[in-house]
Design an enzyme around this catalytic site. Structure first.
Site, PDB file in Angstrom:
ATOM      1  N   GLY A 239      -7.050   0.706  -5.878  1.00 57.11           N
ATOM      2  CA  GLY A 239      -8.326   1.275  -6.297  1.00 57.11           C
ATOM      3  C   GLY A 239      -9.297   0.163  -6.629  1.00 57.11           C
ATOM      4  N   SER A 240     -10.228   0.464  -7.521  1.00 53.18           N
ATOM      5  CA  SER A 240     -11.294  -0.488  -7.810  1.00 53.18           C
ATOM      6  C   SER A 240     -10.797  -1.628  -8.696  1.00 53.18           C
ATOM      7  CB  SER A 240     -12.435   0.248  -8.502  1.00 53.18           C
ATOM      8  OG  SER A 240     -11.953   0.822  -9.695  1.00 53.18           O
ATOM      9  N   THR A 241     -11.487  -2.747  -8.594  1.00 48.31           N
ATOM     10  CA  THR A 241     -11.153  -3.911  -9.422  1.00 48.31           C
ATOM     11  C   THR A 241     -11.345  -3.573 -10.903  1.00 48.31           C
ATOM     12  OG1 THR A 241     -11.655  -5.442  -7.651  1.00 48.31           O
ATOM     13  CG2 THR A 241     -11.812  -6.316  -9.885  1.00 48.31           C
ATOM     14  N   GLY A 244      -8.377  -1.705 -11.997  1.00 52.90           N
ATOM     15  CA  GLY A 244      -7.266  -2.658 -11.893  1.00 52.90           C
ATOM     16  C   GLY A 244      -7.200  -3.565 -13.111  1.00 52.90           C
ATOM     17  N   GLU A 261      -3.753  -3.432  -5.691  1.00 54.38           N
ATOM     18  CA  GLU A 261      -4.520  -3.634  -4.452  1.00 54.38           C
ATOM     19  C   GLU A 261      -5.944  -3.197  -4.758  1.00 54.38           C
ATOM     20  OE1 GLU A 261      -3.341  -4.905  -1.680  1.00 54.38           O
ATOM     21  OE2 GLU A 261      -1.197  -4.849  -2.093  1.00 54.38           O
ATOM     22  N   CYS A 295     -11.388  -0.876   1.841  1.00 55.72           N
ATOM     23  CA  CYS A 295     -11.372  -2.043   0.947  1.00 55.72           C
ATOM     24  C   CYS A 295     -11.550  -3.331   1.727  1.00 55.72           C
ATOM     25  CB  CYS A 295     -10.061  -2.071   0.182  1.00 55.72           C
ATOM     26  SG  CYS A 295      -8.650  -1.934   1.284  1.00 55.72           S
ATOM     27  N   GLU A 392     -19.124  -4.888  -4.052  1.00 52.83           N
ATOM     28  CA  GLU A 392     -18.544  -3.942  -3.097  1.00 52.83           C
ATOM     29  C   GLU A 392     -19.333  -2.630  -3.135  1.00 52.83           C
ATOM     30  OE1 GLU A 392     -14.700  -2.151  -4.005  1.00 52.83           O
ATOM     31  OE2 GLU A 392     -14.078  -2.590  -1.955  1.00 52.83           O
TER      32      GLU A 392
END
Ligand code: NAP
Ligand code: MG
Length: 482
Positions: A239-241, A244, A261, A295, A392
């Site tokens: 998913g998103s940083t 994360g 990831e 991604c 992003e």
């Protein structure tokens, strides 16, 4: 009838007659579909027409408790005790059933998430069964994956996945976990729960022992409850940083293992000696594939100065021929944006790009009235420090810059908080080796883009993640080597 610059295509919609969908889906716990303890349901809609497809049970803390304890029981009693070759047979069975039902899965994936049927049919579903096939093969061969070591499972894995490749991300997570002897609680994304629910049916049909796979739906709070559950041994997250980083903090000091990831902002580099027409197709694939909800999308284009005008002109011409519309139509190149929230985010970035001084060009396509849509978009005259170059966007929006030398483009490509993927287009092998060695990214494609294989590891540097999925590396996230 859709009009493109050169051709007119008659509609070619994929039939939905063969799809069996229930009006309501419950949680999948201990091998059965059960309502949530609090009895709450949320709607999942088709983003191409905003119509409700089904309602799905939302898992609260008590449901996560139930799912984790059923996974623990299955781990202790059956799955970790089973002979590896027997475990492998179950995973093979999932792969085969998925293959048999691939048409049904493709259509449901396109309905629930908005992606073109051509992609769900040719990419998402076949790659998902390929992952199960690949990891099924490893189940009884772990001693060859890790010679001289014994690979022990970790226990119960909590797995959280995003909405851009719902079934494929589930396969990436489940296949290696099951093959190595772990049991699982999986949480799909809130906007795309349906193929995971159909996968639960496949898991029942494959006769997996109850509790080996549990699937709980819900939003961020459900994910949080899973991350924070005391009896989880490992968290696998895609998913998103932003989320994360939250997960990394949440599991710090808990002894839980994790793989993440996360996001990306890939550089796609076109040198003057590249085959230009192929490169144009590569650019289109890199950024417009799956509406840019990828991604590893090539969202930063670097074109060598001498060919910049030609490439941009040809790219604009190609953009005008792309068909945007009904995800279930086999001619469609670009489907619907996954949700209103994501559409708003893309619009915000496009406004920002204009404010930052970028020159915008958008496909001359007409967009359907209902649903969430965004035309393929490129920006010229942007600079490295612009937010649309650094952040992003996760939509069909490309930022284009030029460069003169190999060293310059490597510096520019590396000037990013992300390091997930990249692309290089050139006739010269030496340039390919130089660029792929010097750019810090998990995967760099040469004269192609977005190519996947279960045997190749995929994972990011820097803020793009921790650990890899796919290949032998993908097994490592689920074993302890002794
Ligand atoms: P996201 O908002 O981070 O959500 C990912 C998953 O985490 C969803 O299931 C989400 O649930 C859940 N979640 C949200 N907040 C959470 C929390 N606080 N604790 C635990 N779980 C939580 O990402 P997204 O917008 O769905 O997906 C797009 C992102 O995924 C992009 O950044 C993309 O680059 C990345 N991605 C990376 C890869 C890779 O392999 N590196 C692959 C695909 C996508 P809800 O959706 O229900 O809110
Ligand atoms: Mg949906």
């Amino acid at each position: 009838m859709r009009k493109t610059k050169n051709w007119e295509y008659s509609p070619a919609p994929e039939s939905t007659d063969h799809i069996k969908l229930k009006k309501q889906y419950d949680l999948f716990i201990n091998g059965e579909f059960v309502p949530g303890v609090e009895g709450r349901y949320f709607d999942t809609i088709n983003p191409s027409n905003e119509e409700k497809i089904a309602e799905v049970a939302e898992a609260g803390k008590a449901d996560i408790d139930k799912a984790v304890s059923s996974a623990r029981k299955a781990y202790n009693k059956t799955w970790s005790k089973m002979l590896p070759k027997e475990r492998g047979k179950y995973v093979f069975r999932i792969a085969r059933l998925l293959q048999e039902r691939s048409r049904e899965f493709s259509v449901i994936e396109s309905m629930d998430g908005g992606k073109p049927i051509r992609e769900s049919r040719d990419v998402d579903v076949p790659l998902s069964s390929a992952h199960f096939f690949y990891y099924a093969g490893w189940a009884d061969k772990l001693e060859y994956a890790f010679p001289g070591r014994v690979a022990k499972p970790l226990g119960v894995a909590g797995q959280i996945i995003p909405w851009n490749f719902p079934l494929l991300m589930a396969a990436w997570k489940l296949a290696p976990a099951l093959a190595t002897g772990n049991t699982v609680v999986l949480k799909p994304a809130e906007t795309t729960p349906l193929t995971a629910m159909k996968l639960a049916e496949v898991i029942q049909e494959a006769d997996l022992p109850p509790g080996v796979v549990n699937i709980v739906n819900g939003g961020g709070t459900t994910g949080q409850a899973l991350v924070n559950h005391r009896d989880i041994d490992k968290i696998a997250f895609t998913g998103s940083t932003e989320v994360g980083k939250y997960i990394m903090k949440a599991v710090a000091g808990s002894g839980k293992k994790y793989t993440l990831e996360l996001g990306g902002k890939a550089a796609n580099i076109i040198f003057e000696d590249a085959a230009i027409d192929q490169a144009i197709e590569g650019i289109v694939n890199a950024i417009f594939f799956n509406q840019g909800h990828v991604c590893c999308a090539g969202s930063r284009l670097y074109v060598q100065e001498g060919i910049a005008d030609e490439v941009i002109l040809k790219l604009q011409g190609r953009m005008d021929t792309l068909i945007v519309g009904d995800p279930l139509d086999k001619n469609t190149d670009i489907g619907a944006i996954n949700s209103k929230m994501q559409l708003d985010k893309i619009k915000m970035y496009v406004d920002l790009g204009k404010d930052e001084g970028g020159t915008i060009y958008q496909s001359s396509c007409s967009l359907p009235k209902k649903g969430y849509w965004f035309a393929p978009t490129i920006f010229k005259d942007v600079s490295q420090s612009n937010r649309i170059v650094q952040e992003e966007i996760f939509g069909p929006v490309l930022a284009i810059q030029t460069f003169r030398t190999v060293d310059e483009v490597i510096t520019k490509a590396n000037n990013s908080p992300y390091g997930l993927s990249g692309g290089v287009w050139t006739d010269k092998g030496s340039k390919i080796f130089k660029v792929t060695q010097d750019i810090r990214a998990g995967v760099i494609w040469a004269n192609t883009f977005n190519k996947f294989d279960p045997g190749s590891p995929f994972g990011g540097y820097k803020e793009s993640g921790v650990g890899s999925e796919g290949g032998i590396e993908g097994l490592m996230g689920y074993v302890e080597l002794v």
